[in-house]
Design a protein around this motif. Structure first.
Motif, PDB file in Angstrom:
ATOM      1  N   PRO A   1      26.737   4.049  49.186  1.00  0.00           N
ATOM      2  CA  PRO A   1      25.071   5.235  48.626  1.00  0.00           C
ATOM      3  C   PRO A   1      24.108   4.807  49.443  1.00  0.00           C
ATOM      4  N   ARG A   2      22.947   5.466  49.925  1.00  0.00           N
ATOM      5  CA  ARG A   2      21.875   4.508  51.446  1.00  0.00           C
ATOM      6  C   ARG A   2      21.441   3.970  50.550  1.00  0.00           C
ATOM      7  N   PRO A   3      20.964   2.439  51.780  1.00  0.00           N
ATOM      8  CA  PRO A   3      19.820   1.433  51.022  1.00  0.00           C
ATOM      9  C   PRO A   3      18.100   2.344  50.544  1.00  0.00           C
ATOM     10  N   LEU A   4      18.057   1.726  49.395  1.00  0.00           N
ATOM     11  CA  LEU A   4      16.597   2.701  49.020  1.00  0.00           C
ATOM     12  C   LEU A   4      15.782   0.868  49.274  1.00  0.00           C
ATOM     13  N   ILE A   5      14.564   1.761  50.335  1.00  0.00           N
ATOM     14  CA  ILE A   5      13.509   0.435  50.989  1.00  0.00           C
ATOM     15  C   ILE A   5      12.238   0.925  50.026  1.00  0.00           C
ATOM     16  N   LEU A   6      11.577  -0.528  49.587  1.00  0.00           N
ATOM     17  CA  LEU A   6      10.062   0.121  49.781  1.00  0.00           C
ATOM     18  C   LEU A   6       9.130  -0.513  51.048  1.00  0.00           C
ATOM     19  N   ASP A   7       8.082   0.475  51.517  1.00  0.00           N
ATOM     20  CA  ASP A   7       7.632  -0.301  52.143  1.00  0.00           C
ATOM     21  C   ASP A   7       5.967  -0.406  51.486  1.00  0.00           C
ATOM     22  N   LEU A   8       6.275  -1.216  51.724  1.00  0.00           N
ATOM     23  CA  LEU A   8       4.680  -1.326  51.407  1.00  0.00           C
ATOM     24  C   LEU A   8       4.332  -2.302  52.032  1.00  0.00           C
ATOM     25  N   GLY A   9       2.291  -1.550  51.818  1.00  0.00           N
ATOM     26  CA  GLY A   9       0.984  -1.343  52.347  1.00  0.00           C
ATOM     27  C   GLY A   9       1.426   0.056  53.253  1.00  0.00           C
ATOM     28  N   CYS A  10       1.912   0.944  53.382  1.00  0.00           N
ATOM     29  CA  CYS A  10       2.586   1.887  54.330  1.00  0.00           C
ATOM     30  C   CYS A  10       1.681   2.615  54.648  1.00  0.00           C
ATOM     31  N   GLY A  11       0.553   2.351  54.742  1.00  0.00           N
ATOM     32  CA  GLY A  11      -0.535   3.447  55.036  1.00  0.00           C
ATOM     33  C   GLY A  11      -0.033   4.700  55.704  1.00  0.00           C
ATOM     34  N   THR A  12      -0.573   5.340  55.852  1.00  0.00           N
ATOM     35  CA  THR A  12      -0.381   6.674  56.075  1.00  0.00           C
ATOM     36  C   THR A  12       1.233   7.491  56.834  1.00  0.00           C
ATOM     37  N   GLY A  13       2.153   6.164  56.273  1.00  0.00           N
ATOM     38  CA  GLY A  13       3.537   6.809  56.436  1.00  0.00           C
ATOM     39  C   GLY A  13       4.106   6.075  57.652  1.00  0.00           C
ATOM     40  N   ILE A  14       3.324   5.533  58.832  1.00  0.00           N
ATOM     41  CA  ILE A  14       3.747   5.656  60.456  1.00  0.00           C
ATOM     42  C   ILE A  14       5.698   5.608  60.212  1.00  0.00           C
ATOM     43  N   ALA A  15       5.779   3.493  59.724  1.00  0.00           N
ATOM     44  CA  ALA A  15       7.094   2.691  59.922  1.00  0.00           C
ATOM     45  C   ALA A  15       7.924   3.760  58.966  1.00  0.00           C
ATOM     46  N   SER A  16       7.383   4.140  57.583  1.00  0.00           N
ATOM     47  CA  SER A  16       8.087   4.637  56.027  1.00  0.00           C
ATOM     48  C   SER A  16       8.841   6.048  56.819  1.00  0.00           C
ATOM     49  N   ARG A  17       8.520   6.768  58.012  1.00  0.00           N
ATOM     50  CA  ARG A  17       9.230   7.465  59.009  1.00  0.00           C
ATOM     51  C   ARG A  17      10.305   7.877  60.015  1.00  0.00           C
ATOM     52  N   GLN A  18       9.891   6.183  60.171  1.00  0.00           N
ATOM     53  CA  GLN A  18      11.192   5.830  61.027  1.00  0.00           C
ATOM     54  C   GLN A  18      11.731   5.396  60.642  1.00  0.00           C
ATOM     55  N   ILE A  19      11.538   4.275  59.222  1.00  0.00           N
ATOM     56  CA  ILE A  19      12.972   3.709  58.638  1.00  0.00           C
ATOM     57  C   ILE A  19      13.763   4.629  57.814  1.00  0.00           C
ATOM     58  N   ALA A  20      13.142   6.174  57.441  1.00  0.00           N
ATOM     59  CA  ALA A  20      14.104   7.146  57.171  1.00  0.00           C
ATOM     60  C   ALA A  20      14.636   7.777  58.274  1.00  0.00           C
ATOM     61  N   SER A  21      14.299   8.048  58.764  1.00  0.00           N
ATOM     62  CA  SER A  21      15.326   8.837  60.022  1.00  0.00           C
ATOM     63  C   SER A  21      16.257   8.215  60.214  1.00  0.00           C
ATOM     64  N   ALA A  22      16.170   6.933  60.157  1.00  0.00           N
ATOM     65  CA  ALA A  22      17.964   5.559  59.784  1.00  0.00           C
ATOM     66  C   ALA A  22      18.362   6.278  59.061  1.00  0.00           C
ATOM     67  N   CYS A  23      18.643   6.949  57.957  1.00  0.00           N
ATOM     68  CA  CYS A  23      18.947   7.606  57.248  1.00  0.00           C
ATOM     69  C   CYS A  23      19.109   6.927  55.335  1.00  0.00           C
ATOM     70  N   ALA A  24      18.066   5.860  54.928  1.00  0.00           N
ATOM     71  CA  ALA A  24      17.568   5.626  54.314  1.00  0.00           C
ATOM     72  C   ALA A  24      16.916   6.158  53.511  1.00  0.00           C
ATOM     73  N   ARG A  25      16.750   5.562  52.078  1.00  0.00           N
ATOM     74  CA  ARG A  25      15.983   6.232  51.142  1.00  0.00           C
ATOM     75  C   ARG A  25      14.644   5.193  51.037  1.00  0.00           C
ATOM     76  N   VAL A  26      13.223   5.588  50.968  1.00  0.00           N
ATOM     77  CA  VAL A  26      12.345   5.159  51.426  1.00  0.00           C
ATOM     78  C   VAL A  26      11.262   5.460  50.181  1.00  0.00           C
ATOM     79  N   VAL A  27      10.729   4.603  50.028  1.00  0.00           N
ATOM     80  CA  VAL A  27       8.982   5.006  48.665  1.00  0.00           C
ATOM     81  C   VAL A  27       8.379   4.515  49.661  1.00  0.00           C
ATOM     82  N   GLY A  28       7.222   4.679  49.444  1.00  0.00           N
ATOM     83  CA  GLY A  28       5.566   3.873  50.412  1.00  0.00           C
ATOM     84  C   GLY A  28       5.037   3.570  49.786  1.00  0.00           C
TER      85      GLY A  28
END
Length: 205
Positions: A1-28
């Motif tokens: 399964p794809r890793p589940l990543i918490l992006d803490l202090g995500c702001g408007t999600g710039i880094a969250s989207r970059q992480i998600a593009s590597a096929c991870a599941r992300v919670v901002g």
């Protein structure tokens, strides 16, 4: 399964989207309703955005494979937040923090003619992480980053200090930011020289 990543202090999600593009599941996750609202304007199937505080995270124990904090960790560095990061990480989970310095803050202070009070806690991340059972390392990286106008405006509206600019005043500041970009860019690219502090920490078994 794809890793589940918490992006803490995500702001408007710039880094969250970059992480998600590597096929991870992300919670901002961010404390600011405005930032979360801005992040949710970008619809990405494998990202969910949640309002929450670092010192009291709204997630179950051992939920995430990795927790990240991009340019946000200095704003919530405390024993409470590190304990919460540990609580929501799975056994042997990892924490990564990347801090780029005060580039955006200085520009906003210049253009708004305001002086933003630094409300961040004393930043001693290594001692805090190690005290809470992490094995931590850090390194300093010198780096050059290039922004297009769209990327520059998106970045400036993603930093926490943007929330301190009064809503009626923001269109005027955006106009000034555009002018700043054209005054300081070359070939329609704005160069930023940075010293980046990268912290990596893994929970001890």
């Amino acid at each position: 399964p794809r890793p589940l990543i918490l992006d803490l202090g995500c702001g408007t999600g710039i880094a969250s989207r970059q992480i998600a593009s590597a096929c991870a599941r992300v919670v901002g996750c961010d404390i600011s309703r405005n930032m979360i609202a801005g992040a949710r304007r970008h619809i990405v199937p494998n990202i969910e955005y949640v309002l929450g505080q670092a010192g009291s995270l709204p997630f179950a124990n051992q939920s995430f494979d990795t927790v990240t904090a991009f340019a946000s960790f200095p704003h919530f560095t405390s024993r409470e937040s590190v304990r919460e990061i540990r609580r929501v990480l799975k056994p042997l989970g990892s924490f990564f923090a990347v801090n780029k310095g005060g580039f955006g803050k200085k520009i906003l202070e210049e253009l708004t003619e305001m002086k933003f009070r630094d409300t961040r806690p004393v930043y001693k991340p290594m001692a805090l992480l190690e005290a809470e059972g992490f094995t931590a390392n850090h390194q300093l990286v010198r780096y050059q980053e290039l922004y297009t106008l769209e990327e520059f405006l998106s970045y400036m509206q993603s930093i926490s200090y943007w929330d301190l600019v009064a809503e009626p005043y923001r269109p005027q500041i955006l106009k000034k930011l555009r002018q700043f970009f054209f005054d300081h860019s070359s070939s329609l690219l704005l160069e930023r020289e940075m010293e980046i502090i990268v912290i990596s920490a893994t929970l001890q078994s």
